[in-house]
Design an enzyme around this catalytic site. Structure first.
Site, PDB file in Angstrom:
ATOM      1  N   ALA A  44      11.989  10.272   9.751  1.00 17.36           N
ATOM      2  CA  ALA A  44      12.749   9.221  10.441  1.00 17.36           C
ATOM      3  C   ALA A  44      11.799   8.103  10.840  1.00 17.36           C
ATOM      4  O   ALA A  44      10.711   8.355  11.370  1.00 17.36           O
ATOM      5  CB  ALA A  44      13.429   9.799  11.678  1.00 17.36           C
ATOM      6  N   GLU A  95      12.596 -13.752 -11.769  1.00 21.09           N
ATOM      7  CA  GLU A  95      11.922 -12.760 -12.600  1.00 21.09           C
ATOM      8  C   GLU A  95      12.926 -11.711 -13.106  1.00 21.09           C
ATOM      9  O   GLU A  95      12.540 -10.705 -13.686  1.00 21.09           O
ATOM     10  CB  GLU A  95      10.795 -12.078 -11.833  1.00 21.09           C
ATOM     11  CG  GLU A  95      11.234 -11.309 -10.603  1.00 21.09           C
ATOM     12  CD  GLU A  95      10.122 -10.488  -9.986  1.00 21.09           C
ATOM     13  OE1 GLU A  95       9.896  -9.363 -10.467  1.00 21.09           O
ATOM     14  OE2 GLU A  95       9.496 -10.970  -9.033  1.00 21.09           O
ATOM     15  N   CYS A 129       7.427 -13.137  -7.814  1.00 20.31           N
ATOM     16  CA  CYS A 129       8.119 -13.780  -6.690  1.00 20.31           C
ATOM     17  C   CYS A 129       7.717 -15.234  -6.479  1.00 20.31           C
ATOM     18  O   CYS A 129       8.207 -15.887  -5.556  1.00 20.31           O
ATOM     19  CB  CYS A 129       7.871 -12.986  -5.407  1.00 20.31           C
ATOM     20  SG  CYS A 129       8.412 -11.276  -5.531  1.00 20.31           S
ATOM     21  N   THR A 171      12.340  -0.996  -0.616  1.00 20.28           N
ATOM     22  CA  THR A 171      11.847  -2.377  -0.526  1.00 20.28           C
ATOM     23  C   THR A 171      12.598  -3.303  -1.488  1.00 20.28           C
ATOM     24  O   THR A 171      12.136  -4.396  -1.803  1.00 20.28           O
ATOM     25  CB  THR A 171      10.328  -2.472  -0.805  1.00 20.28           C
ATOM     26  OG1 THR A 171      10.060  -2.049  -2.149  1.00 20.28           O
ATOM     27  CG2 THR A 171       9.545  -1.606   0.163  1.00 20.28           C
ATOM     28  N   SER A 221      -1.372  -4.053  -4.736  1.00 21.69           N
ATOM     29  CA  SER A 221      -0.462  -5.165  -4.444  1.00 21.69           C
ATOM     30  C   SER A 221      -0.711  -5.735  -3.050  1.00 21.69           C
ATOM     31  O   SER A 221      -0.732  -6.961  -2.861  1.00 21.69           O
ATOM     32  CB  SER A 221       0.990  -4.688  -4.565  1.00 21.69           C
ATOM     33  OG  SER A 221       1.873  -5.782  -4.528  1.00 21.69           O
ATOM     34  N   HIS A 264       6.267 -14.974   2.211  1.00 26.83           N
ATOM     35  CA  HIS A 264       6.998 -14.118   1.280  1.00 26.83           C
ATOM     36  C   HIS A 264       7.045 -12.728   1.908  1.00 26.83           C
ATOM     37  O   HIS A 264       6.034 -12.216   2.385  1.00 26.83           O
ATOM     38  CB  HIS A 264       6.289 -14.063  -0.073  1.00 26.83           C
ATOM     39  CG  HIS A 264       6.792 -12.955  -0.949  1.00 26.83           C
ATOM     40  ND1 HIS A 264       8.110 -12.872  -1.333  1.00 26.83           N
ATOM     41  CD2 HIS A 264       6.176 -11.868  -1.474  1.00 26.83           C
ATOM     42  CE1 HIS A 264       8.276 -11.779  -2.067  1.00 26.83           C
ATOM     43  NE2 HIS A 264       7.114 -11.156  -2.170  1.00 26.83           N
ATOM     44  N   LYS A 269       7.147  -5.481   7.853  1.00 25.75           N
ATOM     45  CA  LYS A 269       5.891  -5.075   8.484  1.00 25.75           C
ATOM     46  C   LYS A 269       4.690  -5.784   7.846  1.00 25.75           C
ATOM     47  O   LYS A 269       3.726  -6.133   8.545  1.00 25.75           O
ATOM     48  CB  LYS A 269       5.727  -3.544   8.391  1.00 25.75           C
ATOM     49  CG  LYS A 269       4.538  -2.989   9.180  1.00 25.75           C
ATOM     50  CD  LYS A 269       4.504  -3.402  10.644  1.00 25.75           C
ATOM     51  CE  LYS A 269       5.543  -2.724  11.500  1.00 25.75           C
ATOM     52  NZ  LYS A 269       5.267  -1.341  11.829  1.00 25.75           N
ATOM     53  N   LYS A 273       1.701  -8.091   9.677  1.00 28.14           N
ATOM     54  CA  LYS A 273       0.273  -7.892   9.399  1.00 28.14           C
ATOM     55  C   LYS A 273      -0.367  -9.172   8.865  1.00 28.14           C
ATOM     56  O   LYS A 273      -1.537  -9.453   9.127  1.00 28.14           O
ATOM     57  CB  LYS A 273       0.090  -6.754   8.385  1.00 28.14           C
ATOM     58  CG  LYS A 273       0.434  -5.378   8.933  1.00 28.14           C
ATOM     59  CD  LYS A 273       0.277  -4.301   7.860  1.00 28.14           C
ATOM     60  CE  LYS A 273       0.636  -2.918   8.413  1.00 28.14           C
ATOM     61  NZ  LYS A 273       0.504  -1.859   7.382  1.00 28.14           N
ATOM     62  N   ASN A 344      14.170  -7.411   0.223  1.00 30.20           N
ATOM     63  CA  ASN A 344      13.341  -8.317  -0.571  1.00 30.20           C
ATOM     64  C   ASN A 344      14.160  -8.942  -1.696  1.00 30.20           C
ATOM     65  O   ASN A 344      14.718  -8.238  -2.534  1.00 30.20           O
ATOM     66  CB  ASN A 344      12.152  -7.533  -1.152  1.00 30.20           C
ATOM     67  CG  ASN A 344      11.185  -8.419  -1.910  1.00 30.20           C
ATOM     68  OD1 ASN A 344      11.298  -9.647  -1.912  1.00 30.20           O
ATOM     69  ND2 ASN A 344      10.228  -7.797  -2.560  1.00 30.20           N
ATOM     70  N   SER A 378       3.279 -11.508  -7.592  1.00 30.68           N
ATOM     71  CA  SER A 378       2.316 -10.571  -8.170  1.00 30.68           C
ATOM     72  C   SER A 378       1.818 -11.031  -9.535  1.00 30.68           C
ATOM     73  O   SER A 378       2.454 -11.816 -10.222  1.00 30.68           O
ATOM     74  CB  SER A 378       2.950  -9.179  -8.286  1.00 30.68           C
ATOM     75  OG  SER A 378       3.181  -8.639  -7.009  1.00 30.68           O
TER      76      SER A 378
END
Length: 500
Positions: A44, A95, A129, A171, A221, A264, A269, A273, A344, A378
């Site tokens: 969880a 893409e 992206c 994601t 990545s 992007h 999370k 960062k 995303n 990427s």
């Protein structure tokens, strides 16, 4: 709308070129990430806290990249009362490839047929992206060039982000963003202020032509993303310092000079960062940082770290995330509305973040701000650039109209249909099994789609795709105000092989 045609005989550079109008399309169905954690038998909080994701939008086999882009372009044109004759360039960043030769842009030209306007430059741009940003730069460059004929440019970024069963699946997401580009824009590009970094890496790529799924090296990545962010920020900072020097401004650039900072967003999370990462860059580049109080308080132990050695340093990450908490709330958190609730979207991701900032603030709060934008794709390609918001926030102004057009974003997110993880998994399996099938009629429900949505009706034996559109809501195109729906029948107009 702001005027797009320059005064006759004037040979001046168009003023304040940028984004005049912006429209977002998100799928009508989503899966709850907390429920997906249980379904996938993971701990969880793995998706909800670890990734920062709450909901994930997805498409059935009724939608493809063409239908997403048809929907968002028509919605932008109708909601802003634009004529198709007023567009001289249309470019798509995506893409999500369903044809190795024919561009999505050519499919969108069917919307222009009734107007008779075929004099429209631009095609598709592809690099993970980053394609939407490359398309946007092309549009801005066109308006500022000798090729410009006085009409608007239209940029579309759209993708369906799907992953094979496993750790990357949460994601995913899907959606499209359309942007109208021209002069006298409420969101004007800072001229000469783009920091770009491009390099070769196999961090995420799609070599299998018969599958929608990518090949992903997750750790690489993240390293590529963060290293690109470092490089782009450094280049941007050097360029703005050079500009300031010419203007006689003696100061150091830092994150404080951005009113908002959007990124992007593969998952929320990573964005948090990333903001912490820029604070680390500011700290290292400050000749005399104050470590006694303020932003850099207690960070003296990290004075000598080398950024390229800290991509996975938990101590550095934890310290700078803590230090940047307040700044994250002020400058970036609001941008994650769509990312958190829809997932995303690949090329539209960073522009969904920009739309979120506009949607949750008043024109007065936005006026005069500089917005930093970091776009990453990427493979890899990245740029950090900035947008200046107009000072004019008066009622009826271009900024006021832009904010009003996105004021229904939260309501649209809340009006979606939640489905169980099992139904979501069935849809993913159906897409997997029917991807690139010829002589195929989609099975997904049309009734589940939002009013005004284009959808796939059939793929014939020659792989030619046919589309129809759900009837829109009456009054749907006046800043999103909902009224009564039209008849439940779909519009008579269908699109098939270039003919209405």
């Amino acid at each position: 709308m702001p005027g797009s045609v320059p005064a006759s005989g004037e040979a001046t550079w168009p003023k304040d070129v940028g984004i005049i109008a912006l429209e977002v399309y998100i799928p009508s169905q989503y899966v709850d990430q907390a429920e997906l954690e249980q379904f996938d038998s993971v701990a969880a909080g793995k998706y909800t806290i670890g990734l920062g994701q709450a909901r994930m939008g997805f498409c059935s086999d009724r939608e493809d990249i063409n239908s997403l882009c048809l929907t968002v372009v028509q919605r932008l044109m109708e909601r802003n009362g634009l004529s198709y004759e007023s567009v001289g360039r249309l470019e798509v960043g995506t893409e999500t490839i369903i044809d190795k030769s024919k561009s999505v842009k050519t499919v969108l030209m069917q919307l222009f047929e009734e107007s008779g306007n075929t004099d429209v430059e631009g095609i598709d741009t592809t690099n993970a992206c980053y394609g939407g940003t490359a398309a946007l730069f092309n549009a801005v460059n066109w308006v500022e060039s000798s090729s410009w004929d006085g009409r608007y440019a239209l940029v579309v970024a759209g993708d369906i982000a799907v992953y094979a069963t496993g750790s990357a699946r949460p994601t995913g997401g899907a959606g499209a963003v359309a942007m109208l580009v021209g002069p006298n824009a409420p969101l004007a590009f800072d001229r000469g202020l783009r920091g770009t970094h491009m390099q070769h890496a196999y961090d995420f790529y799609k070599p299998d032509m018969v599958s929608e799924y990518p090949v992903v090296d997750g750790k690489l990545s993240i390293q590529c993303y963060l290293s690109a962010l470092d490089r782009c920020y450094s280049v941007y900072r050097n360029k703005i310092h050079a500009q300031w020097q010419k203007e006689g401004i003696d100061k150091r650039f830092s994150l404080e000079d951005f009113g908002y900072m959007v990124f992007h967003s593969p998952y929320c999370k990573l964005v948090q960062k990333s903001l912490a990462r820029l604070v680390l860059n500011d700290f290292i580049n400050d000749p005399n940082p104050n470590t006694e109080s303020g932003l850099f308080s207690g960070l003296e132990a990290f004075r000598e770290v080398k950024p390229e050695e800290t991509y996975f340093d938990r101590d550095v990450e934890k310290a700078f995330m803590k230090a940047s908490t307040e700044m994250f709330v002020q400058k970036t958190k609001a941008s994650l509305l769509l990312s958190n609730q829809n997932g995303n979207m690949y090329t539209p991701s960073v522009y969904g973040c920009l739309a979120s900032v506009i949607a949750v603030h008043t024109p007065q709060e936005l006026a005069g701000q500089r917005i930093g934008v970091f776009s990453y794709g990427s493979g890899f390609a990245a740029t950090l650039y900035s947008i200046r918001v107009t000072q004019d926030a008066t009622p009826g102004s271009a900024l006021d109209n832009l904010v009003a057009s996105l004021s229904d974003l939260l309501a649209r997110l809340d009006s979606r249909k939640k489905v169980s993880p099992a139904v979501f998994a069935e849809n993913m399996k159906l897409r997997e099994e029917t991807h690139h099938l010829a002589n195929y009629t989609p099975q997904g429900s049309v009734e589940d789609l939002f009013p005004g949505t284009w959808y796939l009706t059939h793929v014939d034996e020659k792989h030619r795709r046919q589309y129809a559109r759900r009837a829109p809501w009456i009054g749907q195109f006046h800043h999103g105000d909902r009224a009564h729906p039209q008849s439940g029948k779909d519009e008579a107009v269908t699109i098939t092989n270039g003919e209405h």
